[in-house]
Design a protein around this motif. Structure first.
Motif, PDB file in Angstrom:
ATOM      1  N   MET A  66       0.844  -1.205   0.000  1.00 28.79           N
ATOM      2  CA  MET A  66       0.000   0.000   0.000  1.00 28.79           C
ATOM      3  C   MET A  66       0.878   1.253   0.000  1.00 28.79           C
ATOM      4  O   MET A  66       0.839   2.089   0.895  1.00 28.79           O
ATOM      5  N   LYS A  67       1.671   1.379  -1.045  1.00 29.24           N
ATOM      6  CA  LYS A  67       2.650   2.459  -1.145  1.00 29.24           C
ATOM      7  C   LYS A  67       2.025   3.784  -1.576  1.00 29.24           C
ATOM      8  O   LYS A  67       1.019   3.818  -2.270  1.00 29.24           O
ATOM      9  N   LYS A  68       2.718   4.847  -1.165  1.00 29.43           N
ATOM     10  CA  LYS A  68       2.373   6.181  -1.651  1.00 29.43           C
ATOM     11  C   LYS A  68       2.488   6.165  -3.176  1.00 29.43           C
ATOM     12  O   LYS A  68       3.376   5.513  -3.720  1.00 29.43           O
ATOM     13  N   GLN A  69       1.622   6.836  -3.828  1.00 28.37           N
ATOM     14  CA  GLN A  69       1.488   6.921  -5.281  1.00 28.37           C
ATOM     15  C   GLN A  69       0.751   5.715  -5.857  1.00 28.37           C
ATOM     16  O   GLN A  69       0.192   5.816  -6.935  1.00 28.37           O
ATOM     17  N   PHE A  70       0.737   4.578  -5.165  1.00 28.50           N
ATOM     18  CA  PHE A  70      -0.083   3.453  -5.608  1.00 28.50           C
ATOM     19  C   PHE A  70      -1.432   3.477  -4.890  1.00 28.50           C
ATOM     20  O   PHE A  70      -2.476   3.555  -5.523  1.00 28.50           O
ATOM     21  N   VAL A  74      -0.681  12.318  -0.737  1.00 27.03           N
ATOM     22  CA  VAL A  74      -1.016  13.317   0.269  1.00 27.03           C
ATOM     23  C   VAL A  74      -1.284  14.627  -0.453  1.00 27.03           C
ATOM     24  O   VAL A  74      -0.442  15.119  -1.197  1.00 27.03           O
ATOM     25  N   GLY A  75      -2.486  15.157  -0.241  1.00 27.32           N
ATOM     26  CA  GLY A  75      -2.865  16.426  -0.859  1.00 27.32           C
ATOM     27  C   GLY A  75      -2.845  17.545   0.164  1.00 27.32           C
ATOM     28  O   GLY A  75      -2.482  17.334   1.333  1.00 27.32           O
ATOM     29  N   VAL A  79      -5.041  12.890   3.049  1.00 24.93           N
ATOM     30  CA  VAL A  79      -4.752  11.722   2.231  1.00 24.93           C
ATOM     31  C   VAL A  79      -5.795  11.577   1.122  1.00 24.93           C
ATOM     32  O   VAL A  79      -6.994  11.707   1.363  1.00 24.93           O
ATOM     33  N   ILE A  80      -5.321  11.267  -0.081  1.00 24.50           N
ATOM     34  CA  ILE A  80      -6.184  11.023  -1.231  1.00 24.50           C
ATOM     35  C   ILE A  80      -6.013   9.560  -1.619  1.00 24.50           C
ATOM     36  O   ILE A  80      -4.940   9.143  -2.052  1.00 24.50           O
ATOM     37  N   GLY A  81      -7.054   8.771  -1.437  1.00 23.37           N
ATOM     38  CA  GLY A  81      -6.994   7.341  -1.752  1.00 23.37           C
ATOM     39  C   GLY A  81      -7.115   7.076  -3.239  1.00 23.37           C
ATOM     40  O   GLY A  81      -7.855   7.759  -3.947  1.00 23.37           O
ATOM     41  N   HIS A  82      -6.376   6.073  -3.725  1.00 22.20           N
ATOM     42  CA  HIS A  82      -6.404   5.715  -5.139  1.00 22.20           C
ATOM     43  C   HIS A  82      -7.138   4.410  -5.423  1.00 22.20           C
ATOM     44  O   HIS A  82      -7.465   4.149  -6.570  1.00 22.20           O
TER      45      HIS A  82
END
Length: 116
Positions: A66-70, A74-75, A79-82
């Motif tokens: 569950m990596k950042k950018q995947f 962070v906005g 946090v902005i979930g993908h």
């Protein structure tokens, strides 16, 4: 996904750690899991409770997959979930500790971590 069957290594090696900040991976299992997560609409965790906590292999899965950018970025406002394709997450656990003990003395690790 069966982390044990796949011989998933929950620990970072030097190569993997060097890619962390960029949200990248060199672990083929992580790449496979990320592909599966992009296609999933439901995620079910099934694991045993060790010493009244989540096993290291599950913690490592969350840290490495569950990596950042995947999974998120962070906005300006948080946090902005993908992984918006995942509509439901279920957690099923087992333990040899009696339920009354876990509820009375350990509480809920999930709810206590998300409530102020």
């Amino acid at each position: 996904m069966d982390l044990y069957w796949d011989n998933f290594n929950p620990a970072y090696d030097a190569r993997e750690l060097s890619l962390f900040k960029a949200g990248k991976t060199s672990d083929p299992n992580v790449k496979k899991y990320q592909k599966l997560l992009k296609e999933a609409n439901r995620l079910i965790f099934i694991f045993q409770v060790w010493w009244n906590d989540t096993p290291a292999i599950i913690k490592g899965f969350i840290d490495k997959v569950m990596k950042k950018q995947f999974a998120y970025n962070v906005g300006a406002t948080g946090v902005i979930g993908h992984l918006k394709n995942i509509q439901r997450v279920e957690v099923m656990t087992t333990s040899t500790s009696p339920t009354w003990y876990l509820k009375m003395f350990c509480g809920s690790a999930i709810f206590s971590s998300i409530q102020p």
